[in-house]
Scaffold this active site. Sequence first.
Site, PDB file in Angstrom:
ATOM      1  CB  CYS A 148     -52.250 133.403  -8.915  1.00  0.00           C
ATOM      2  SG  CYS A 148     -53.263 132.962  -7.506  1.00  0.00           S
ATOM      3  NE  ARG A 174     -47.590 137.506  -9.999  1.00  0.00           N
ATOM      4  CZ  ARG A 174     -48.343 138.433 -10.603  1.00  0.00           C
ATOM      5  NH1 ARG A 174     -47.741 139.447 -11.196  1.00  0.00           N
ATOM      6  NH2 ARG A 174     -49.642 138.378 -10.616  1.00  0.00           N
ATOM      7  CD1 TRP A 187     -52.166 135.493  -2.429  1.00  0.00           C
ATOM      8  CD2 TRP A 187     -50.149 134.933  -1.703  1.00  0.00           C
ATOM      9  NE1 TRP A 187     -51.996 136.118  -1.219  1.00  0.00           N
ATOM     10  CE2 TRP A 187     -50.761 135.798  -0.750  1.00  0.00           C
ATOM     11  CE3 TRP A 187     -48.875 134.468  -1.446  1.00  0.00           C
ATOM     12  CZ2 TRP A 187     -50.115 136.184   0.427  1.00  0.00           C
ATOM     13  CZ3 TRP A 187     -48.242 134.863  -0.276  1.00  0.00           C
ATOM     14  CH2 TRP A 187     -48.852 135.696   0.648  1.00  0.00           C
ATOM     15  CG  ASN A 192     -53.644 136.764 -10.610  1.00  0.00           C
ATOM     16  OD1 ASN A 192     -53.894 136.627  -9.410  1.00  0.00           O
ATOM     17  ND2 ASN A 192     -52.952 137.775 -11.083  1.00  0.00           N
ATOM     18  N   GLY A 193     -56.880 135.907  -9.430  1.00  0.00           N
ATOM     19  CA  GLY A 193     -57.984 136.797  -9.040  1.00  0.00           C
ATOM     20  C   GLY A 193     -59.021 136.054  -8.224  1.00  0.00           C
ATOM     21  CD  GLU A 216     -46.942 150.802  11.053  1.00  0.00           C
ATOM     22  OE1 GLU A 216     -46.732 150.230  12.153  1.00  0.00           O
ATOM     23  OE2 GLU A 216     -46.482 150.386   9.983  1.00  0.00           O
ATOM     24  CE  LYS A 276     -43.544 149.911   7.991  1.00  0.00           C
ATOM     25  NZ  LYS A 276     -44.236 149.346   9.109  1.00  0.00           N
ATOM     26  CD  GLU A 308     -40.135 148.012   9.763  1.00  0.00           C
ATOM     27  OE1 GLU A 308     -39.753 146.838   9.841  1.00  0.00           O
ATOM     28  OE2 GLU A 308     -41.332 148.317   9.720  1.00  0.00           O
ATOM     29  CG  HIS A 317     -46.703 163.926  31.770  1.00  0.00           C
ATOM     30  ND1 HIS A 317     -47.083 164.530  32.947  1.00  0.00           N
ATOM     31  CD2 HIS A 317     -47.773 164.029  30.951  1.00  0.00           C
ATOM     32  CE1 HIS A 317     -48.325 164.964  32.857  1.00  0.00           C
ATOM     33  NE2 HIS A 317     -48.787 164.666  31.664  1.00  0.00           N
ATOM     34  CE  LYS A 324     -43.676 141.119   4.877  1.00  0.00           C
ATOM     35  NZ  LYS A 324     -44.006 142.502   5.255  1.00  0.00           N
TER      36      LYS A 324
END
Length: 609
Positions: free
Chosen positions: A2, A27, A74, A100-101, A482, A486, A489, A505, A604
């Site tokens: 937030c 944010r 948020w 915030n929190g 993964e 990264k 992309e 193989h 995103k």
Amino acid sequence: MCGIVGYIGKNNAKEVIIDGLKRLEYRGYDSAGIAICKDGGLEVRKAVGAIVNLEQVVADPAFDGPVGIGHTRWATHGVPSEVNAHPHTNEDNTIAVVHNGIIENYVEIKEELIREYGIEFRSETDTEVIAQLIGIYYDGDLHEAVNKAVAQMRGAYAIGVIAAAEPDKIVAVRKDAPLIAGIGKGCNYIASDIPAIMERSRQVYFIENDETIVVTADKIEIFDGNNKPVEHEAFTVTWDVDSAERGGYDHFMLKEINEQPKGIEETLLRRLDEDGNIKLDGIELTKEDLDKINKVCIVACGTAYHAGLIGKYAIEKMAKIPVEVDIASEFRYRDPFVDEKTLFIAISQSGETLDTLHALREAKRKGARVLSVVNVVGSSIARESDDVFYTWAGPEISVASTKAYTTQLTIMYMLGLYMGRLRGAIEESYYQRMVSELKEIPAKLARYLEKQKDVKRIADRFHRDNEMFFIGRGLDASVSYEASLKMKEISYINSFAIAAGELKHGTIALIDQGTLVVVLATQDALFEKMLSNIKEVQARGAYVLAVAKEGDTEVEKQADEVIYIPDCPDELTPLLSVVPMQLFAYYVAKARGCNIDKPKNLAKSVTVE
Ligand code: AGP
């Protein structure tokens, strides 16, 4: 996270706060609001969605004054809605709070306020509890009332508070969430972050933990945790606005990589009680429920799918329940064996990935219980699930997912341990050891992140390559997938990941003189096998960059270069080994001059099929 903005000075609080909230839009948020004190009263206006919606509801000139606080929310507790948006007020609307929190003990405080004072709460948020608590303590001294309320609160928070009866001040407190005070001319500011006010003041105080500030138009008083006045030296902000929004990092991706210790800590520690018992945020998952389940299906896309692969390992090893992991776009078209005996787990950072949402609907249609692991409160996947176990990574801005992935892994381990203990599938000693080891991960990761220059040096050497390979066995194979995603992309290098045992193989035909092969060798039980794989690719001319645990010095005799991660149990290494891979991709892409936070062709949130 937030965003908080507060202003006290001349009669233009609204304009200053709106500007500041717009500066905090990066944010991430889902709603916003402003509280203004004037003529002995206090008025609050809020709106869901973008700041422009708030601007419409505060447009009339009468809604303005010399002091106000604003907030972008948020959501963590309570879905995005006007009633849950901040600022929140006490019962008679004489105190307003932005926050915030997370207040960990908000439920017990709320229950006490209802029981002892008959308070009628309007929202689902922990923040309203703060406003009501301050209102109970308030008797003409806002600073004192805030101190009394904060003494009862547990958690991580930054709060800003104003009172109708004291329109000459803002009181704010910092506990483990950022808070600054800005010095103006005939006015002063509070904010969560520098960008909110840097166009108006570049002289700021960074408020330290447990400190309280009392801000008037002509002074900023700072008090320590024992309410003793303290002095701070003002910091002069020299950043440009863009750099300030990234917290001084060059890209959101690097900022978010470095936020991972905090994300893992928030996701884990807030769900552990003092005896190390894992709490599933009110999700009812009893032994009887588990006895009815004969398999788990984990379904996701991209990085979330790679988290699912680790989830398979964690749940099978710890809970001894068979797990199938599927890419969502495949799951929904293969007429999957799913029924009321299936626990279906959807993993999604955005909570809006359409392939995953459709897979979830298919599973529900077939009778499965649906639990989603999501980073965005109130998102579509969250809303359509029977249960939601939120990652608390905070908004992830960069298209390349990093902190969402490691917080998803954290939840996979928590679910595995929770279900394993409930089913009696693991010894209590193993459970306690794993919980204890998980609690050490944030500090180990923070310590590792101080050594990023090693990875940057290697990345600068290989950034011109047009192909590279990532290999591993077991959990290291899953992390290799993964790592490769990264790299491809954000650097657009045609990287490829494969289980090391599969190389012979076919794929080994592609290894030539100088081919970079990144070998993840963190699994003690598979270490000898990985040393053989290193020899195998080197015999074809490969240059081997190994990732190993501190202390596994044997690998230095084989690999051309080694990146060491802190030691930890084999089961938990993905939480650490993925980070040098994230950094490697980041620094390669940076050396190639790529648009790291917004890679070409990518979004995103993939809300198309
Ligand atoms: C990961 O870096 C990519 N941005 C992408 O693969 C992403 O993980 C995938 O689209 C799934 O997104 P979700 O977690 O929001 O569902």
